[in-house]
Write an enzyme that holds these catalytic residues in place. Structure first.
Site, short mmCIF file in Angstrom:
data_model
loop_
_atom_site.label_atom_id
_atom_site.label_comp_id
_atom_site.label_asym_id
_atom_site.label_seq_id
_atom_site.Cartn_x
_atom_site.Cartn_y
_atom_site.Cartn_z
N LYS A 86 0.80 -1.22 0.06
CA LYS A 86 -0.02 -0.15 -0.01
C LYS A 86 0.85 1.13 0.01
CE LYS A 86 -3.96 2.04 0.40
NZ LYS A 86 -3.41 2.80 -1.13
N GLN A 107 6.97 4.16 3.82
CA GLN A 107 5.83 3.66 3.83
C GLN A 107 5.85 2.30 4.68
OE1 GLN A 107 3.66 5.67 1.58
NE2 GLN A 107 2.02 5.08 2.94
N LYS A 110 5.67 3.70 8.25
CA LYS A 110 4.40 4.55 8.57
C LYS A 110 3.15 3.54 8.68
CE LYS A 110 4.11 7.76 5.51
NZ LYS A 110 3.56 8.37 4.24
N LYS A 122 5.41 1.72 -3.43
CA LYS A 122 5.19 3.20 -3.69
C LYS A 122 5.55 3.08 -5.24
CE LYS A 122 4.41 7.63 -2.17
NZ LYS A 122 3.82 8.02 -1.05
N GLY A 161 -2.77 8.24 -4.34
CA GLY A 161 -2.22 9.44 -4.67
C GLY A 161 -1.03 9.87 -4.00
N ASP A 162 -0.18 10.83 -4.37
CA ASP A 162 0.89 11.50 -3.87
C ASP A 162 1.27 12.88 -4.84
OD1 ASP A 162 3.20 10.76 -1.78
OD2 ASP A 162 4.34 11.92 -3.33
N THR A 205 -4.63 13.35 5.07
CA THR A 205 -3.36 13.69 5.72
C THR A 205 -3.08 15.09 6.48
OG1 THR A 205 -2.77 12.51 3.42
CG2 THR A 205 -0.94 13.50 4.49
N ASN A 236 -2.50 19.16 -1.86
CA ASN A 236 -3.57 18.42 -1.28
C ASN A 236 -3.42 18.35 0.34
OD1 ASN A 236 -3.93 15.57 0.29
ND2 ASN A 236 -5.91 16.29 -0.71
N SER A 380 -6.76 5.81 3.61
CA SER A 380 -6.85 4.76 2.39
C SER A 380 -7.18 3.40 2.96
CB SER A 380 -5.40 4.84 2.08
OG SER A 380 -5.28 5.95 1.04
P1 NDP Z 1 0.46 18.01 -4.25
O1 NDP Z 1 0.76 17.49 -5.53
O2 NDP Z 1 -0.94 17.97 -4.30
O3 NDP Z 1 1.21 19.17 -3.87
C1 NDP Z 1 2.49 19.29 -3.80
C2 NDP Z 1 2.89 20.70 -3.37
O4 NDP Z 1 4.46 20.52 -3.10
C3 NDP Z 1 2.93 21.61 -4.60
O5 NDP Z 1 2.61 22.92 -3.87
C4 NDP Z 1 4.30 21.80 -5.10
O6 NDP Z 1 4.60 22.92 -5.88
C5 NDP Z 1 5.27 21.47 -3.99
N1 NDP Z 1 6.26 20.87 -4.46
C6 NDP Z 1 6.44 19.61 -5.03
N2 NDP Z 1 7.53 19.15 -5.51
C7 NDP Z 1 8.35 20.37 -5.09
C8 NDP Z 1 9.44 20.70 -5.23
N3 NDP Z 1 10.53 19.84 -5.66
N4 NDP Z 1 10.23 21.81 -4.62
C9 NDP Z 1 9.16 22.62 -4.35
N5 NDP Z 1 7.92 22.48 -4.02
C10 NDP Z 1 7.37 21.18 -4.47
O7 NDP Z 1 0.99 16.85 -3.25
P2 NDP Z 1 0.63 16.40 -2.01
O8 NDP Z 1 0.19 17.53 -1.07
O9 NDP Z 1 -0.12 15.35 -2.13
O10 NDP Z 1 2.07 16.00 -1.36
C11 NDP Z 1 2.84 16.71 -0.62
C12 NDP Z 1 3.72 15.99 0.44
O11 NDP Z 1 2.97 15.16 1.27
C13 NDP Z 1 4.57 14.76 -0.57
O12 NDP Z 1 5.87 14.81 0.39
C14 NDP Z 1 4.06 13.60 -0.10
O13 NDP Z 1 4.91 12.43 -0.42
C15 NDP Z 1 3.35 13.96 1.13
N6 NDP Z 1 2.31 13.14 1.51
C16 NDP Z 1 0.98 12.97 0.82
C17 NDP Z 1 0.15 12.00 1.23
C18 NDP Z 1 -1.25 12.28 0.28
O14 NDP Z 1 -2.11 11.63 0.79
N7 NDP Z 1 -1.35 13.02 -0.74
C19 NDP Z 1 0.18 11.24 2.23
C20 NDP Z 1 1.39 11.38 3.13
C21 NDP Z 1 2.33 12.13 2.67
P3 NDP Z 1 4.28 22.80 -7.51
O15 NDP Z 1 3.02 22.86 -7.95
O16 NDP Z 1 5.08 24.14 -7.69
O17 NDP Z 1 5.21 21.73 -7.99
O1 2IT Z 2 3.02 8.88 1.37
C1 2IT Z 2 1.80 8.62 1.60
O2 2IT Z 2 1.47 8.05 2.56
C2 2IT Z 2 0.56 8.61 0.45
N1 2IT Z 2 0.92 9.31 -0.33
C3 2IT Z 2 -0.58 8.15 0.71
C4 2IT Z 2 -0.66 6.83 0.54
C5 2IT Z 2 -1.89 5.80 0.61
O3 2IT Z 2 -1.86 4.73 0.05
O4 2IT Z 2 -2.81 6.48 0.71
#
Ligand code: NDP
Ligand code: 2IT
Length: 448
Positions: A86, A107, A110, A122, A161-162, A205, A236, A380
């Protein structure tokens, strides 16, 4: 442990992010493994750092202009000792094997902390969705799934997603999975509410990271009420982090994207947050537009600087919610110097090892990603439960379960991370608690 680490380094050259994640975990668990010789006898360490399998595949697709493009797809099935693989899918130009392996490795631990039966995996691609039309994203997702579907199943491997993969992409991926297999099942999470998605998954998250911060604060008899908070990212995780902080009476003064950050000292309120959601999720614009709209300061990203001025703003709490290694040693020093004493990581591994050392030395409340951002994968897991029962729970039910899981994760961290002087090292706590559950399960299941 150093001997094993050298072996891992030699076996995985050119994988700096993966080695960074491994070194952090192994450093945390060294004493625990020393005291529990059963893990050494079964060589659990060398087994747990080696993925069960890795898939790397070509993803050809066609642009709206008829050009044929090629990207690389990845899926790492890391460990299924406690449940089906997952973990999310990341679409971003920086994606490579090292990044996917670091995320998959994190992961494992976590998911073990979530209290749910979830293994670690992943995947993703170096495809860049920025500037692409919905049709182009659809064609990419369909071609990505044309290969990936072979390895998935609701009891085998369940992506989500991520970065770069949200509701739109999960929809296209699910549609193609269904087309190829003829099956409607819980093979992906983060699905739309009309077709098997769980309430609160989009929020999970961000909400979870704020619940975790509240738990840490409660150990000092405090709450988020009145606290000034720095949030990075604007996707997100960042959006729902802001939403929950507002609900709990805190004030968020920053947001960012890869181009720069905004500083709004008056605080982001509900109306401004709605603007951000529309800007980022519908129009897919840049955060600079917020500064233009609300007449606040905007600072463009500057790679000539060896620190990020956003982390030097005076505040109480920080919620890094963008990407890995966004807080370096100097940023961590600036945060601590300017009053931040709560750090809850919404992103995965946003702080460099040198930055982590600064937080631990300063004895601030530091919640590492694998604990603080586990709310997403937890819901999830709840989406998978609902799918397999063919029913859906209410918003309140899911939110209460999420809250309960974050409390349980916090307790596990404290159980294994408490130091003699009463300081809780949440890094050690999360790593040891997560490792113990997975390693004990591997012992039970023999050398496979
Ligand atoms: P999104 O794609 O929705 O948003 C990502 C954000 O981070 C955007 O604002 C993006 O800016 C910025 N970003 C991404 N890469 C870079 C970079 N190299 N340098 C600067 N800014 C950057 O992703 P999420 O919100 O889902 O994910 C954000 C973080 O949370 C990640 O580390 C992800 O692994 C983690 N995460 C997400 C989960 C989820 O459920 N979605 C669960 C657990 C952890 P820009 O648009 O300019 O690229
Ligand atoms: O980093 C993470 O935990 C995620 N992007 C969510 C993974 C999931 O299966 O919901």
């Amino acid at each position: 442990m150093e001997e094993i680490l050298n072996k891992i380094r030699a076996r995985n050259p050119n994988q700096p992010e993966f080695l960074q994640a491994v070194e952090e975990v192994l450093t945390s668990i060294a004493d625990f493994v020393e005291k529990n010789p059963q893990y050494k006898r079964a060589n659990i360490i060398e087994r747990i750092v080696e993925p069960d399998r890795v898939f790397i595949f070509r993803v050809p697709w066609t642009t709206d202009d008829g050009d044929v493009m090629v990207n690389r797809g990845f899926r790492v099935e890391f460990n299924n000792a406690i449940g089906p693989y997952k973990g999310g899918l990341r679409f971003h130009p920086t994606v490579n094997l090292s990044v996917i392996k670091f995320l998959g490795f994190e992961q494992i631990f976590k998911n073990a902390l979530t209290t749910l039966p979830l293994g670690g995996g992943k995947g993703g691609s170096d495809f860049d969705p920025k500037g692409r039309s919905d049709d182009e994203v659809m064609r990419f997702c369909q071609n990505f799934m044309n290969e990936l579907y072979k390895y998935l199943g609701p009891d085998i491997d369940v992506p989500a997603g991520d970065i770069g993969v949200g509701a739109r992409e999960i929809g296209f991926l699910f549609g193609q999975y269904k087309k190829l297999t003829g099956r409607f099942n819980g093979v992906l999470t983060g699905k739309g509410l009309n077709w098997g998605g769980s309430l609160i998954r989009p929020e999970a998250t961000g909400y979870g990271s704020v619940y975790f911060a509240e738990e840490m604060l409660m150990t000092r008899g405090e709450t988020l009420e009145g606290k000034v908070c720095l949030v990075s990212g604007s996707g997100n995780v960042a959006q729902y982090t802001v939403e929950k902080i507002i609900q709990l009476g805190g004030k968020v003064v920053t947001l960012s994207d890869s181009s720069g950050f905004i500083y709004d000292p008056a605080g982001i309120d509900d109306e401004k947050l709605e603007y951000v959601k529309e800007l980022k999720n519908v129009r897919r614009g840049r955060i600079k537009e917020y500064a233009d709209e609300y007449k606040v300061e905007y600072t463009p990203a500057n790679s000539d600087l060896d620190y990020n001025p956003m982390w030097a703003i005076k505040a109480d709490c920080a919620f890094p919610s963008a990407t890995q290694n966004e807080i370096n040693k100097k940023d961590a020093e600036n945060l601590v110097k300017n009053g931040v004493y709560v750090i809850s990581e919404g992103a995965n591994m946003p702080t460099t090892p040198e930055g982590v050392d600064i937080f631990l030395k300063a004895k601030v409340l530091y919640g590492p990603g694998k604990a603080a951002n586990a709310g997403g994968v937890s819901v999830s897991g709840l989406e998978m439960s609902q799918n397999s029962q063919h029913l859906s729970w209410t918003r309140e039910e899911v939110d209460n379960k999420l809250r309960g899981i974050m409390v349980a994760i916090h307790e596990q961290c404290r159980k294994y991370g408490m130091e003699e002087d009463g300081f809780c090292n949440y890094v050690n706590g999360a790593n040891i608690a997560g490792f113990k559950k997975v390693a004990d399960s591997m012992l039970d299941q023999g050398v496979v």
